[in-house]
Design a protein around this motif. Structure first.
Motif, short mmCIF file in Angstrom:
data_model
loop_
_atom_site.label_atom_id
_atom_site.label_comp_id
_atom_site.label_asym_id
_atom_site.label_seq_id
_atom_site.Cartn_x
_atom_site.Cartn_y
_atom_site.Cartn_z
N PHE A 182 -18.25 -43.36 -17.86
CA PHE A 182 -19.53 -44.06 -17.74
C PHE A 182 -19.60 -45.30 -18.63
O PHE A 182 -20.56 -46.07 -18.54
N GLU A 183 -18.58 -45.50 -19.49
CA GLU A 183 -18.45 -46.78 -20.20
C GLU A 183 -17.81 -47.82 -19.29
O GLU A 183 -18.07 -49.02 -19.42
N LEU A 184 -16.99 -47.35 -18.37
CA LEU A 184 -16.26 -48.27 -17.51
C LEU A 184 -17.02 -48.59 -16.22
O LEU A 184 -16.92 -49.70 -15.70
N ILE A 185 -17.78 -47.60 -15.71
CA ILE A 185 -18.52 -47.80 -14.46
C ILE A 185 -19.98 -47.45 -14.71
O ILE A 185 -20.29 -46.36 -15.17
N GLU A 186 -20.85 -48.38 -14.38
CA GLU A 186 -22.29 -48.15 -14.54
C GLU A 186 -22.86 -47.65 -13.21
O GLU A 186 -22.87 -48.37 -12.21
N PHE A 187 -23.32 -46.41 -13.21
CA PHE A 187 -23.97 -45.83 -12.04
C PHE A 187 -25.48 -45.85 -12.23
O PHE A 187 -25.97 -45.67 -13.35
N SER A 188 -26.22 -46.03 -11.15
CA SER A 188 -27.68 -46.02 -11.27
C SER A 188 -28.21 -44.62 -11.55
O SER A 188 -29.23 -44.45 -12.19
N GLN A 189 -27.49 -43.59 -11.06
CA GLN A 189 -27.88 -42.21 -11.29
C GLN A 189 -26.67 -41.46 -11.86
O GLN A 189 -25.94 -40.77 -11.15
N THR A 190 -26.49 -41.61 -13.17
CA THR A 190 -25.33 -41.01 -13.83
C THR A 190 -25.29 -39.50 -13.65
O THR A 190 -24.21 -38.92 -13.52
N GLU A 191 -26.48 -38.87 -13.59
CA GLU A 191 -26.50 -37.41 -13.51
C GLU A 191 -25.85 -36.91 -12.23
O GLU A 191 -25.28 -35.81 -12.20
N ARG A 192 -25.89 -37.67 -11.15
CA ARG A 192 -25.25 -37.25 -9.90
C ARG A 192 -23.74 -37.13 -10.09
O ARG A 192 -23.11 -36.18 -9.62
N ILE A 193 -23.15 -38.09 -10.80
CA ILE A 193 -21.70 -38.07 -11.03
C ILE A 193 -21.35 -36.99 -12.04
O ILE A 193 -20.30 -36.33 -11.91
N GLU A 194 -22.20 -36.78 -13.03
CA GLU A 194 -21.95 -35.70 -13.99
C GLU A 194 -21.94 -34.35 -13.29
O GLU A 194 -21.10 -33.49 -13.56
N GLN A 195 -22.89 -34.14 -12.38
CA GLN A 195 -22.93 -32.88 -11.63
C GLN A 195 -21.69 -32.74 -10.75
O GLN A 195 -21.15 -31.64 -10.60
N LEU A 196 -21.23 -33.85 -10.19
CA LEU A 196 -20.03 -33.82 -9.36
C LEU A 196 -18.81 -33.41 -10.17
O LEU A 196 -18.01 -32.58 -9.75
N LEU A 197 -18.66 -33.97 -11.38
CA LEU A 197 -17.54 -33.62 -12.25
C LEU A 197 -17.64 -32.16 -12.68
O LEU A 197 -16.62 -31.47 -12.79
N ALA A 198 -18.86 -31.69 -12.93
CA ALA A 198 -19.04 -30.30 -13.35
C ALA A 198 -18.61 -29.34 -12.24
O ALA A 198 -18.00 -28.30 -12.51
N ARG A 199 -18.92 -29.70 -10.99
CA ARG A 199 -18.49 -28.87 -9.86
C ARG A 199 -16.99 -28.95 -9.65
O ARG A 199 -16.36 -28.01 -9.20
N GLY A 200 -16.43 -30.12 -9.88
CA GLY A 200 -14.99 -30.30 -9.73
C GLY A 200 -14.57 -30.83 -8.39
O GLY A 200 -13.45 -31.32 -8.24
N SER A 201 -15.43 -30.72 -7.38
CA SER A 201 -15.08 -31.24 -6.07
C SER A 201 -16.37 -31.52 -5.30
O SER A 201 -17.43 -30.98 -5.60
N GLY A 202 -16.24 -32.37 -4.28
CA GLY A 202 -17.40 -32.72 -3.47
C GLY A 202 -17.53 -34.23 -3.36
O GLY A 202 -16.64 -34.99 -3.77
N THR A 203 -18.67 -34.68 -2.82
CA THR A 203 -18.90 -36.10 -2.62
C THR A 203 -20.33 -36.44 -2.99
O THR A 203 -21.27 -35.74 -2.61
N ALA A 204 -20.50 -37.50 -3.75
CA ALA A 204 -21.82 -38.06 -4.03
C ALA A 204 -22.01 -39.21 -3.04
O ALA A 204 -21.42 -40.29 -3.21
N TRP A 205 -22.80 -38.96 -2.00
CA TRP A 205 -22.95 -39.95 -0.93
C TRP A 205 -23.85 -41.09 -1.39
O TRP A 205 -24.88 -40.89 -2.02
N TYR A 206 -23.43 -42.28 -1.03
CA TYR A 206 -24.23 -43.50 -1.23
C TYR A 206 -24.71 -43.63 -2.69
O TYR A 206 -25.88 -43.85 -2.97
N ALA A 207 -23.75 -43.48 -3.60
CA ALA A 207 -24.06 -43.67 -5.01
C ALA A 207 -24.08 -45.18 -5.32
O ALA A 207 -23.19 -45.92 -4.89
N VAL A 208 -25.08 -45.60 -6.07
CA VAL A 208 -25.22 -47.02 -6.42
C VAL A 208 -24.53 -47.26 -7.76
O VAL A 208 -24.77 -46.53 -8.74
N TYR A 209 -23.66 -48.25 -7.79
CA TYR A 209 -23.02 -48.66 -9.05
C TYR A 209 -23.06 -50.18 -9.12
O TYR A 209 -23.45 -50.86 -8.16
N TYR A 210 -22.67 -50.71 -10.27
CA TYR A 210 -22.83 -52.14 -10.49
C TYR A 210 -21.50 -52.78 -10.87
O TYR A 210 -20.73 -52.24 -11.67
#
Length: 531
Positions: A182-210
């Motif tokens: 999260f230092e390298l990529i700024e996501f608008s909803q960081t918690e979505r990516i954190e949850q994805l990493l915690a699960r270990g697999s899946g897809t965060a659809w239409y995630a906004v990044y900058y």
């Protein structure tokens, strides 16, 4: 056939060296050895040649196996390293193995030397194959056109990434990789990516990044990777910014839109089409979804560019239009099919053409429909409800509306195809009989009068008889609707002057009287009889 073996031998005894080579020959090898006794000789041999195996005596006058292992590790080689010794304790043997030796043997028990060498050669080859696979994986990872990165799931720290990731997020600097995701990529909803990493697999659809302050949209896919006791995630950013905006634009189109391939499979639908048809998916055969009663199969393929066809879907009228096109390299055409719901337009068209109270045509449409037919002739009948003002005054406007509706329904029930019926205003109605039906116009008028005579209008629980006056005129050469109506109106006036409840046929220059009907008895009498 003996297997060739290139041996680096660290040994100071000619006898022991010969014994070792003899055991290797007995084991099926054809050894070619180079013997060294000093550290500098060992370093030079490692540097200047390649070896299949290193066999090292534990103790030499000016060198030893632990020292040789130090040089071996510095050289970064993965060659089987086997220690032999006249006498070695178990603790020393364990230390040697920890230092990097692959096996150790006692000199008076060399019978298993060949087997140990063969085993370690195979294991070394397995390690090299694994390294090649890992190197290939890293090459594939770095060559990926999508930004991909390996992340430590426990710390969210980036381990490595593809070249496209490095270019986009690290400015090509490989040293910047060992930082938090999260230092390298700024996501608008960081918690979505954190949850994805915690699960270990899946897809965060239409995630906004900058990227450089500009918002982008990606499907962030995560794949769990377990390696040497660690938990990692391979994260891929599939940028869909352009597709997302294109989809949003398509979804904003209110009309159902389908893109159909040349093989008649579905390539894309917008939201309106999904709401209309339900479960649609990419690649499905579209024929079943677009099959309707009274329509031939693949009917949409018969539509040319800008053609329209009226169809009915779920009880609603739609205008279907097709735009055929070809993808690059295709010989057959694909189709963009648009379905426009015209129920509102049909209702507006109906309201524009019909009287709101009675449902018959209004005056404007009546004029537009009759004028073109007058060239060939025709007959016009004007009909007025007698004493309509009295009905309104005595029983109220609601009763007057019921009388008009009843009258309109009675007239409509006697008319035939092609005969036009309209309300011109108030209690005045008109029927136009086209040329083919003009001769039978009087028969229809008689039937109308007979039905009215036996059918009162019902209001507030009571029946009220009513009568109608009518003037009838046939078109002459050069007549307009206005001139024809003028003559029919004169006949209508004469019918009223003579006492109403009758029709008069106008024949220039004479006015010919007609029959009348008594609403009480439903009896027909001629004007002569009434006189």
């Amino acid at each position: 056939m003996k297997k060739p073996l290139h041996v680096l031998l660290v040994e100071d005894s000619d006898l022991d060296a010969a014994h070792l080579m003899m055991e290797l020959r007995r084991g099926g090898f054809e050894p070619e050895s180079h013997r060294v006794e000093l550290p500098e000789q060992f370093e030079a041999a490692l540097r200047n040649d390649t070896w299949d195996v290193i066999i090292c005596d534990y103790h030499l006058p000016r060198f030893s196996a632990p020292q040789a292992l130090d040089h071996y590790r510095v050289a970064g080689l993965d060659i089987p390293f086997i220690v032999v010794s006249g006498a070695i304790g178990e603790e020393t043997a364990v230390d040697l193995m920890r230092a990097g030796a692959h096996d150790y043997l006692l000199k008076h028990r060399l019978t298993r030397l060949a087997a140990a060498v063969d085993r370690e050669l195979h294991q070394a080859e397995s390690r090299r194959a694994k390294r090649r696979a890992e190197s290939l994986f890293q090459a594939v990872l770095r060559a990926s056109p999508l930004p991909g990165l390996l992340v430590d799931r426990a710390t969210a720290r980036v381990i490595d990434g593809s070249d496209s990731f490095r270019r986009q997020f690290l400015d090509g600097n490989p040293g910047a990789a060992q930082r938090a995701l999260f230092e390298l990529i700024e996501f608008s909803q960081t918690e979505r990516i954190e949850q994805l990493l915690a699960r270990g697999s899946g897809t965060a659809w239409y995630a906004v990044y900058y990227v450089d302050g500009a918002a982008r949209i990606a499907n962030v896919r995560c794949y769990s990777v377990a390696h040497e006791g660690g938990a990692y995630a391979y994260v891929v950013l599939e940028d869909v910014t352009e597709q997302h905006y294109l989809k949003a634009a398509f979804d904003a189109v209110p009309d159902p839109l389908l893109i159909i391939s040349s093989e008649q499979t579905l390539l894309y639908v917008n939201r309106a089409a999904e709401e209309l048809f339900g479960d649609l998916y990419f690649g499905m055969a579209i024929g079943s979804a677009l099959r309707f009663p009274n329509l031939e199969g693949d009917w949409w393929r018969t539509l040319g560019r800008f053609d329209e066809r009226r169809i009915e879907i779920a009880g609603q009228p739609y205008d279907a239009s097709a735009n055929p096109f070809r993808f690059a390299g295709e010989a057959e055409t694909s189709t963009i099919l648009t379905l426009h719901n015209v129920s509102d337009e049909e209702e507006l068209r109906h309201l524009a053409m019909h009287d709101a109270l009675t449902g018959v045509y209004n005056m404007r449409h009546f004029q537009d429909a009759v004028e073109p037919q007058l060239v060939d002739g025709g007959t016009l009948a004007l009909l007025d409800v007698d004493h309509f003002k009295t009905i309104n005054d005595e029983r109220g406007h609601a009763a007057g509306d019921v009388a008009l509706i009843t009258f309109a329904n009675l007239v409509r029930s006697e008319l035939r195809a092609g005969e036009l019926f309209a309300r011109l205003g108030g209690d005045e109605f008109a029927v136009f009989f086209p040329p083919a039906a003009a001769s039978a116009a009087l028969d229809v008028v008689r039937a109308i009068y007979a039905r009215i005579a036996r059918t009162p209008f019902r209001y507030d629980g009571a029946d009220y008889p009513f009568t109608v006056s009518s003037g009838i005129a046939s078109a002459h050469a050069g007549d307009s609707l206005e001139s024809l109506r003028r003559r029919a109106d004169q006949a209508l006036y004469e019918a009223k002057r003579q006492g109403r409840a009758r029709w008069i046929v106008a024949e220039a220059p004479l006015i010919r009287p007609s029959a009348t009907f008594s609403p009480q008895a439903g009896k027909r009498a001629t004007n002569d009889e009434q006189a």
